[in-house]
Structure formats: C-alpha cells, structure tokens
Design a protein around this motif. Sequence first.
Motif, PDB file in Angstrom:
ATOM      1  N   ARG A 131      43.904  33.132  45.409  1.00 41.50           N
ATOM      2  CA  ARG A 131      44.951  34.130  45.184  1.00 41.50           C
ATOM      3  C   ARG A 131      45.134  34.443  43.705  1.00 41.50           C
ATOM      4  O   ARG A 131      45.181  35.609  43.301  1.00 41.50           O
ATOM      5  N   GLN A 132      45.216  33.400  42.876  1.00 42.09           N
ATOM      6  CA  GLN A 132      45.473  33.593  41.449  1.00 42.09           C
ATOM      7  C   GLN A 132      44.340  34.362  40.789  1.00 42.09           C
ATOM      8  O   GLN A 132      44.569  35.298  40.006  1.00 42.09           O
ATOM      9  N   VAL A 133      43.105  33.986  41.093  1.00 43.23           N
ATOM     10  CA  VAL A 133      41.963  34.648  40.465  1.00 43.23           C
ATOM     11  C   VAL A 133      41.807  36.065  40.978  1.00 43.23           C
ATOM     12  O   VAL A 133      41.458  36.981  40.216  1.00 43.23           O
ATOM     13  N   GLU A 134      42.072  36.274  42.254  1.00 45.91           N
ATOM     14  CA  GLU A 134      41.949  37.624  42.799  1.00 45.91           C
ATOM     15  C   GLU A 134      42.860  38.598  42.063  1.00 45.91           C
ATOM     16  O   GLU A 134      42.468  39.741  41.771  1.00 45.91           O
ATOM     17  N   LEU A 135      44.062  38.179  41.749  1.00 41.66           N
ATOM     18  CA  LEU A 135      44.969  39.051  40.994  1.00 41.66           C
ATOM     19  C   LEU A 135      44.397  39.393  39.625  1.00 41.66           C
ATOM     20  O   LEU A 135      44.570  40.503  39.128  1.00 41.66           O
ATOM     21  N   ARG A 136      43.685  38.445  39.022  1.00 40.69           N
ATOM     22  CA  ARG A 136      43.057  38.702  37.725  1.00 40.69           C
ATOM     23  C   ARG A 136      41.862  39.640  37.865  1.00 40.69           C
ATOM     24  O   ARG A 136      41.624  40.492  37.005  1.00 40.69           O
ATOM     25  N   LEU A 137      41.103  39.486  38.946  1.00 41.28           N
ATOM     26  CA  LEU A 137      39.934  40.334  39.152  1.00 41.28           C
ATOM     27  C   LEU A 137      40.323  41.800  39.344  1.00 41.28           C
ATOM     28  O   LEU A 137      39.523  42.699  39.073  1.00 41.28           O
ATOM     29  N   ARG A 138      41.531  42.032  39.813  1.00 44.38           N
ATOM     30  CA  ARG A 138      41.967  43.404  40.048  1.00 44.38           C
ATOM     31  C   ARG A 138      42.074  44.210  38.756  1.00 44.38           C
ATOM     32  O   ARG A 138      42.118  45.439  38.790  1.00 44.38           O
ATOM     33  N   LYS A 139      42.108  43.524  37.616  1.00 42.84           N
ATOM     34  CA  LYS A 139      42.180  44.216  36.330  1.00 42.84           C
ATOM     35  C   LYS A 139      40.793  44.638  35.832  1.00 42.84           C
ATOM     36  O   LYS A 139      40.687  45.367  34.842  1.00 42.84           O
ATOM     37  N   LEU A 140      39.739  44.149  36.499  1.00 40.52           N
ATOM     38  CA  LEU A 140      38.384  44.294  35.980  1.00 40.52           C
ATOM     39  C   LEU A 140      37.598  45.345  36.750  1.00 40.52           C
ATOM     40  O   LEU A 140      38.020  45.826  37.801  1.00 40.52           O
ATOM     41  N   ASP A 141      36.421  45.677  36.225  1.00 40.55           N
ATOM     42  CA  ASP A 141      35.521  46.624  36.871  1.00 40.55           C
ATOM     43  C   ASP A 141      34.816  45.912  38.027  1.00 40.55           C
ATOM     44  O   ASP A 141      34.024  44.993  37.818  1.00 40.55           O
ATOM     45  N   THR A 142      35.105  46.338  39.242  1.00 38.97           N
ATOM     46  CA  THR A 142      34.502  45.731  40.435  1.00 38.97           C
ATOM     47  C   THR A 142      33.561  46.705  41.135  1.00 38.97           C
ATOM     48  O   THR A 142      33.241  46.535  42.308  1.00 38.97           O
ATOM     49  N   SER A 202      38.870  37.253  50.167  1.00 36.42           N
ATOM     50  CA  SER A 202      40.145  36.617  49.807  1.00 36.42           C
ATOM     51  C   SER A 202      40.314  35.316  50.582  1.00 36.42           C
ATOM     52  O   SER A 202      40.214  35.304  51.810  1.00 36.42           O
ATOM     53  N   HIS A 203      40.560  34.231  49.857  1.00 34.76           N
ATOM     54  CA  HIS A 203      40.830  32.949  50.506  1.00 34.76           C
ATOM     55  C   HIS A 203      42.330  32.722  50.512  1.00 34.76           C
ATOM     56  O   HIS A 203      42.961  32.589  49.460  1.00 34.76           O
ATOM     57  N   LEU A 204      42.872  32.706  51.693  1.00 33.74           N
ATOM     58  CA  LEU A 204      44.305  32.859  51.906  1.00 33.74           C
ATOM     59  C   LEU A 204      44.903  31.567  52.445  1.00 33.74           C
ATOM     60  O   LEU A 204      44.891  31.323  53.643  1.00 33.74           O
ATOM     61  N   TRP A 205      45.398  30.728  51.551  1.00 30.72           N
ATOM     62  CA  TRP A 205      46.006  29.473  51.979  1.00 30.72           C
ATOM     63  C   TRP A 205      47.517  29.630  52.076  1.00 30.72           C
ATOM     64  O   TRP A 205      48.160  30.167  51.168  1.00 30.72           O
TER      65      TRP A 205
END
Length: 371
Positions: free
Chosen positions: A213-224, A232-235
């Motif tokens: 979850r934490q990293v996914e939020l950071r990846l949203r700022k980047l060029d994907t 998404s790994h959803l615990w």
Amino acid sequence: MRGEGLPRLAMACWSHDWLLRRDMLGGEYSSLGRVLDELAARGYNALRVDAFPHLIGSRSDGVVLDRFQITSGRAPVDIQPRKYLLELATLAKARNIRLWLTSAFLQDSQSCRSFVRRPRDFVDVWSQTLSALEQQGLLDTVVAVDFCHEFTDPETTHGAFRSLFHAHPRSLMARLADWSKEAELAVEAYLQEVPRTLKALFPSVAFGVSATRQVELRLRKLDTSELDFIDSHLWLDDDPAISLLSATPLAHTGGRLGRGLQTRIAGLAWRARGTFWVRSIEQRIEGAAEFARIRRLQSVIGGGFVHLASEQQADWRWVKQVSESVLKASLAQGVSTIVTAHQARPQSPRLWADIDWHRDMTKLIIDHPPR
C-alpha cells in the motif's frame, strides 16, 4: 498486451512454497501434478508463483547450474529451480492453468540476488527464464511477469536497494524515509526500462510490478506508462486502526500463546467492526482501480487480505468473509485478475479442504460479467 488486456483470472498464490516445501516434512508439493489437479478441481485458472529467475539463467562464464541452496529461511533448502519450473509449466499447460510469474529474489548460498542490481540485470534474468520456457514450447502458459515482488521492498529488491536509495537494505531509516527526487527518478528508470525491454522480446506476456500500500501510493507520482499492470497487495492490517484493533503487534511479540490469542482477537474484532473494515477495504480498492483507469493500466489484486499468526487456532469463517468482501469490491471496480485468499494453498489444509468455498469464489471471479 495493454490494448488486449488480461484475461479474467481466478488466481491462487503459492509464491516460493511450491518449490521450497517440495521435499519438506509433509511434502505438500512433492507431486506437482496432484496439487495442480486439486487447484483445477477448485476452479482456479491461474497460479502465481516465484520463478526464481536469478537462479535460472547462465552465469557470466556461460555455465548453467541447476542446484542451489536457499539460505533465507530457518534452515537451508536445496532446490532445482530450472528443472521444476519447466515441470510446473508443462503440467499447468496440460490443465489450462496460466502462470503468473514473480520473484522475491530469495537469498541463496552463492548470493545470486546481489547481482540483480540495475534495470538491465532484471531484464537479463527474466529474459533467460522466459527463453528457457519458450525453448520448450511453454511460453504461452505464462500470462504475466511481476518483475519484482513488492518492488522496492528491501528484501525483494536487495541487489538494487543500494542503487535506488544509497543505503543498506537493513537500514531502518531508509525503509521509513520519504523518497527523494533522486530516488524517485531512480525507481522510475526501473519502471520504464525493464518492462519496455522485456515486452519487445516477449510481446505475448504482460509485465508490471506488485506493490504494498505505502509503495503503491509513491508509484502513483511516477511515470508508469511502460507497465501493463500494477498488482496491489491488500492486507487488512495495513490500516493502522485495524492493526491495533486486531492486536497485530501481539503476533510478533507474544510467542506461541500470543499468536493464538491474536488470532482469536482478530476474529472477534472483525465480527464487531467488520462493516467499517469492509468500507476501508473498498476505499483502497477504489483508489487503486481509479489510478489504473487514469493511467490505462490493468488493476490486479494478486496478494494480501488476512495475516494469520496461528492457522491452527484460526476461525476460518471470518477469513472467508474478508476474502469475499475483497472479491466483491474488486469485481465491482472492474478488476478481473484476483487472488482468492493468501491461504488458498495446500499447506493451509483447513481452508484448502473446503472445495465448495473455492469453487464459489473462483466462479464468482470467472463468471462475473464485464463492467
């Protein structure tokens, strides 16, 4: 692959257990044909496994090894990754089960993961792995490659971590600190170069990454733009409030008695607060799906749900209820590739034995009408 999209997949996640537990006491995976028959009988059409790509290809001197010792667990385990990956793919193909490949780059006695550092190193190990499958006519069994399980995690990204963050993977500060602009650009280079190069070599396969979850939020700022999907790994206990109410810290500090107590507390807390917890899950799924739509990515939920400190003392009713809530919320958002439960695996016998439940969940995913 981005234009075609992923097929509708009801997925089980056996991670690296399919190989590491092959010769262990109990031997749940000693007969791959048998456990794949069981998987198919439960309605699954996809399986997420660790392919051990850093141990598949040839060394720098051209020598191909097939015997390694994994040293990251409590006791060393001898494995033959190339031999059994080919066997797994052959048996899966015969049963119309698609493979979703990933890797946590587990530590072995030769420290092979330390040499997977740069984007081109990820390209090299994965291209050699996929080529080995292609040479045996098995590439069509592979539907997707998550090139690094929970990308940027210090353990799974061990070789690249220093390059990305200029810190040792065991550095607590590096784990907790916000990403600098330099780190963001470094991560972005992997997100662009690795899938772009691999797609040019293997256009029939989807390429992406999984993220917490934490990293996914950071990846949203980047060029994907080069990714086909984000997994998404959803615990459930990623939410701090849920973690506290379910006594998650007790699972790590309370010994055997504490683990058993935590399992019971979590079940009771779910029954008392389940309605609110479901809404928390739904909001996270909605956010991931909306991001995927905006970026024209496939939204995948290939891991997560419930951590169980003690499966022997678990109340499986609430574990199933969490899974059902995740599946229904995901399908409502148009997600078509979903794992049914973290414990959908032979070494979790109490859930694995409930064949009807698995069939209900896989049917729910596969037969769900397109959005």
